[in-house]
Design a protein around this motif. Structure first.
Motif, mmCIF file in Angstrom:
data_model
loop_
_atom_site.group_PDB
_atom_site.id
_atom_site.type_symbol
_atom_site.label_atom_id
_atom_site.label_comp_id
_atom_site.label_asym_id
_atom_site.label_seq_id
_atom_site.Cartn_x
_atom_site.Cartn_y
_atom_site.Cartn_z
ATOM 1 N N ILE A 264 0.851 -1.192 0.000
ATOM 2 C CA ILE A 264 0.000 0.000 0.000
ATOM 3 C C ILE A 264 0.885 1.239 0.000
ATOM 4 C CG2 ILE A 264 -1.802 1.251 1.244
ATOM 5 C CD1 ILE A 264 -2.462 -1.487 2.610
ATOM 6 N N PRO A 265 1.027 1.930 -1.131
ATOM 7 C CA PRO A 265 1.842 3.154 -1.164
ATOM 8 C C PRO A 265 1.116 4.297 -0.483
ATOM 9 C CG PRO A 265 0.873 2.736 -3.326
ATOM 10 C CD PRO A 265 0.461 1.592 -2.455
ATOM 11 N N ALA A 266 1.855 5.041 0.353
ATOM 12 C CA ALA A 266 1.233 6.120 1.127
ATOM 13 C C ALA A 266 2.220 7.257 1.337
ATOM 14 C CB ALA A 266 0.757 5.588 2.480
ATOM 15 N N PRO A 267 2.073 8.384 0.632
ATOM 16 C CA PRO A 267 2.929 9.539 0.897
ATOM 17 C C PRO A 267 2.707 10.069 2.312
ATOM 18 C CG PRO A 267 1.819 9.753 -1.234
ATOM 19 C CD PRO A 267 1.172 8.597 -0.521
ATOM 20 N N PRO A 268 3.774 10.479 3.008
ATOM 21 C CA PRO A 268 3.629 10.936 4.401
ATOM 22 C C PRO A 268 3.231 12.408 4.495
ATOM 23 C CG PRO A 268 5.941 10.887 3.820
ATOM 24 C CD PRO A 268 5.188 10.405 2.609
ATOM 25 N N ASN A 269 2.062 12.737 3.974
ATOM 26 C CA ASN A 269 1.510 14.071 4.204
ATOM 27 C C ASN A 269 0.094 13.911 4.737
ATOM 28 O OD1 ASN A 269 -0.491 14.175 1.962
ATOM 29 N ND2 ASN A 269 1.351 14.060 0.672
ATOM 30 N N ASN A 270 -0.440 14.960 5.309
ATOM 31 C CA ASN A 270 -1.719 14.855 6.020
ATOM 32 C C ASN A 270 -2.840 14.323 5.140
ATOM 33 O OD1 ASN A 270 -0.972 15.693 8.612
ATOM 34 N ND2 ASN A 270 -0.996 17.845 8.000
ATOM 35 N N ILE A 271 -2.965 14.872 3.928
ATOM 36 C CA ILE A 271 -4.084 14.488 3.065
ATOM 37 C C ILE A 271 -3.939 13.046 2.604
ATOM 38 C CG2 ILE A 271 -5.187 14.926 0.843
ATOM 39 C CD1 ILE A 271 -4.610 17.898 1.276
ATOM 40 N N ASP A 272 -2.756 12.695 2.065
ATOM 41 C CA ASP A 272 -2.567 11.352 1.532
ATOM 42 C C ASP A 272 -2.576 10.300 2.629
ATOM 43 O OD1 ASP A 272 -2.427 11.857 -1.244
ATOM 44 O OD2 ASP A 272 -0.403 12.628 -1.016
ATOM 45 N N PHE A 273 -1.965 10.612 3.778
ATOM 46 C CA PHE A 273 -1.978 9.625 4.852
ATOM 47 C C PHE A 273 -3.390 9.476 5.412
ATOM 48 C CE2 PHE A 273 -1.418 8.368 9.367
ATOM 49 C CZ PHE A 273 -0.998 7.072 9.110
ATOM 50 N N GLY A 274 -4.121 10.587 5.487
ATOM 51 C CA GLY A 274 -5.516 10.490 5.908
ATOM 52 C C GLY A 274 -6.318 9.605 4.969
ATOM 53 N N SER A 275 -6.079 9.771 3.666
ATOM 54 C CA SER A 275 -6.772 8.934 2.680
ATOM 55 C C SER A 275 -6.370 7.471 2.833
ATOM 56 C CB SER A 275 -6.448 9.421 1.267
ATOM 57 O OG SER A 275 -6.948 10.723 1.062
ATOM 58 N N THR A 276 -5.097 7.242 3.143
ATOM 59 C CA THR A 276 -4.638 5.869 3.325
ATOM 60 C C THR A 276 -5.279 5.248 4.564
ATOM 61 O OG1 THR A 276 -2.539 6.356 2.239
ATOM 62 C CG2 THR A 276 -2.612 4.399 3.648
ATOM 63 N N ALA A 277 -5.434 6.040 5.625
ATOM 64 C CA ALA A 277 -6.108 5.536 6.825
ATOM 65 C C ALA A 277 -7.546 5.142 6.494
ATOM 66 C CB ALA A 277 -6.075 6.595 7.923
ATOM 67 N N HIS A 278 -8.233 5.974 5.684
ATOM 68 C CA HIS A 278 -9.584 5.630 5.260
ATOM 69 C C HIS A 278 -9.565 4.392 4.366
ATOM 70 C CE1 HIS A 278 -10.645 10.041 6.108
ATOM 71 N NE2 HIS A 278 -11.311 9.308 6.972
ATOM 72 N N PHE A 279 -8.539 4.287 3.520
ATOM 73 C CA PHE A 279 -8.410 3.111 2.663
ATOM 74 C C PHE A 279 -8.300 1.840 3.500
ATOM 75 C CE2 PHE A 279 -5.290 0.059 0.952
ATOM 76 C CZ PHE A 279 -6.021 -0.454 -0.098
ATOM 77 N N LEU A 280 -7.485 1.889 4.556
ATOM 78 C CA LEU A 280 -7.315 0.702 5.403
ATOM 79 C C LEU A 280 -8.632 0.335 6.087
ATOM 80 C CD1 LEU A 280 -3.842 1.563 6.957
ATOM 81 C CD2 LEU A 280 -4.328 -0.284 5.342
#
Length: 400
Positions: A264-280
């Motif tokens: 799961i690729p996840a850039p370490p910025n607020n928006i992208d990491f937030g989206s990744t958290a929702h993805f999980l």
């Protein structure tokens, strides 16, 4: 009622915008896909580098050339010096010396999806670089482009609008009622030795409608069609990489059902990491629903990869530190850094691994190559841990 100070944008004007955009795309494609200039792999390796890749000394390579086990190396007709070895030559050496890293026939091929429902996280970039890293190591790789945007297809030198027919070359016919029963029809060799591709283009998006129409009457077919298709070609490859669309649709669900491991690729910025958290969170809920519909699926591993990391940005560093704390056992330790080297290569539909000449001698390139290698190496070890035939070698290397 008071009217807007702006004139309305009509459908005709929207059509004009689309036409102008198509003109720009056509010009870009004319530059990047010049007629008669098929993409080729220009990498060459000197005997010392070839020996490192093969795992044998350069003396043994020269001895094998002298006694006929290997062909004589190509030489410059003017200088008489060796011109270097191609990747095909290196793989021939591996075959002669018994150092090809293939899995045993009793080991299952690894089906790995690089998955995130958000776009722009470096998914296709990771798929292409990982495929080429594994190919350089000697593995047999298949890349299946499941994304109608076809970025991965473009990176492998095919023009999705010209070179790919959705009725013959993509996954689309396989998903249709009465379509082929085997995915072999869509496999295409690439200019990279040991990498085959099932390409995509915009027509693949129609598969979403096909799936939606069929879901009510044949749920099992929809969910597991891709998995069954991959079973028909698995014996030819060591690793099958899936590049799904960046959305939660039927194709993405099919990928989740077909995959045996996830990165799961996840850039370490607020928006992208937030989206990744929702993805999980969505991933867990989705897999539970899929389990009720078609049976539970386990994964060999699920790993989060920090992408587009910029060490000079304090926010990136802080979020990466938080990711490591929250997911201590789930992070890939290496990271994909934000690099102009990757951006410049991608702009020319290339990867860092296929650059040649003076561009590869800069410190920037060497650093970029080093962290790409580190990510590839970490994933390679995870894959090898799923193959019992590799366990003894992994123990010897201190990796198991």
């Amino acid at each position: 009622m008071e009217q807007s100070a702006l004139p309305p944008v009509t459908l005709a004007e929207l059509d004009q915008l689309a036409t102008r955009a198509s003109t720009v795309i056509a010009r870009l494609r004319d530059r990047l896909y010049a007629p008669g200039h098929e993409k080729q792999l220009e990498l060459r390796f000197n005997v010392r580098r070839a020996a490192e890749m093969v795992g044998r000394s350069d003396k043994l390579i020269r001895d094998a050339e002298a006694d006929g086990r290997l062909p004589e190396p190509e030489k410059d007709p003017e200088t008489g010096r060796r011109t270097g070895y191609s990747l095909t030559d290196v793989n021939r050496m591996r075959s002669v010396f018994g150092t090809l890293p293939y899995r045993a026939d009793s080991d299952p091929a690894m089906v790995l999806a690089v998955q995130n429902f958000k776009g722009g996280v470096g998914k296709s970039t990771m798929v292409c670089h990982l495929a080429q890293y594994l190919a350089l190591k000697g593995y047999r790789v298949c890349v299946i482009d499941c994304d109608s945007q076809a970025s991965t297809t473009s990176m492998f030198g095919l023009n999705p609008d010209v070179d790919v027919d959705e009725e013959e070359d993509t996954l689309y016919p396989f998903f249709r009622h009465g379509g082929p029963s085997d995915l072999s029809f869509a496999l295409r060799a690439t200019y990279w030795p040991n990498i085959a591709l099932i390409p995509a283009n915009l027509g693949l998006y129609d598969a979403e409608y096909e799936f939606a129409a069929r879901m009510a009457r044949d749920q099992a077919f929809v969910l597991d069609r891709l998995r069954y298709g991959i079973e028909t070609i698995k014996d030819r490859f060591d690793v099958i990489l899936l590049d799904p669309p960046p959305a939660l649709g039927m194709l993405s669900l099919s990928v989740l059902r077909a995959a045996e491991a996830l990165v799961i690729p996840a850039p370490p910025n607020n928006i992208d990491f937030g989206s990744t958290a929702h993805f999980l969170k969505m991933l867990g809920a989705t897999l539970n629903e899929l389990a009720r519909a078609g049976g539970e699926r386990d994964y060999a591993f699920v790993k989060i990869l920090a992408t587009k990391m910029n060490d000079t940005k304090s926010a990136h560093v802080a979020i990466k530190r938080m990711m490591d704390a929250v997911f201590p056992m789930d992070m890939i330790q290496a990271v994909i850094k934000d690099s102009a080297e990757i951006d410049n290569a991608t702009a020319n539909l290339a990867t860092v691994y296929e650059l040649t000449g003076a561009a590869t001698r800069t410190d920037t390139h060497k650093r970029c190559r080093a962290y790409l290698d580190a990510v590839g190496r970490e994933i390679e070890i995870l894959i090898r841990k799923t193959w019992p035939s590799h366990h003894a070698a992994l123990r010897k290397e201190g990796l198991l």
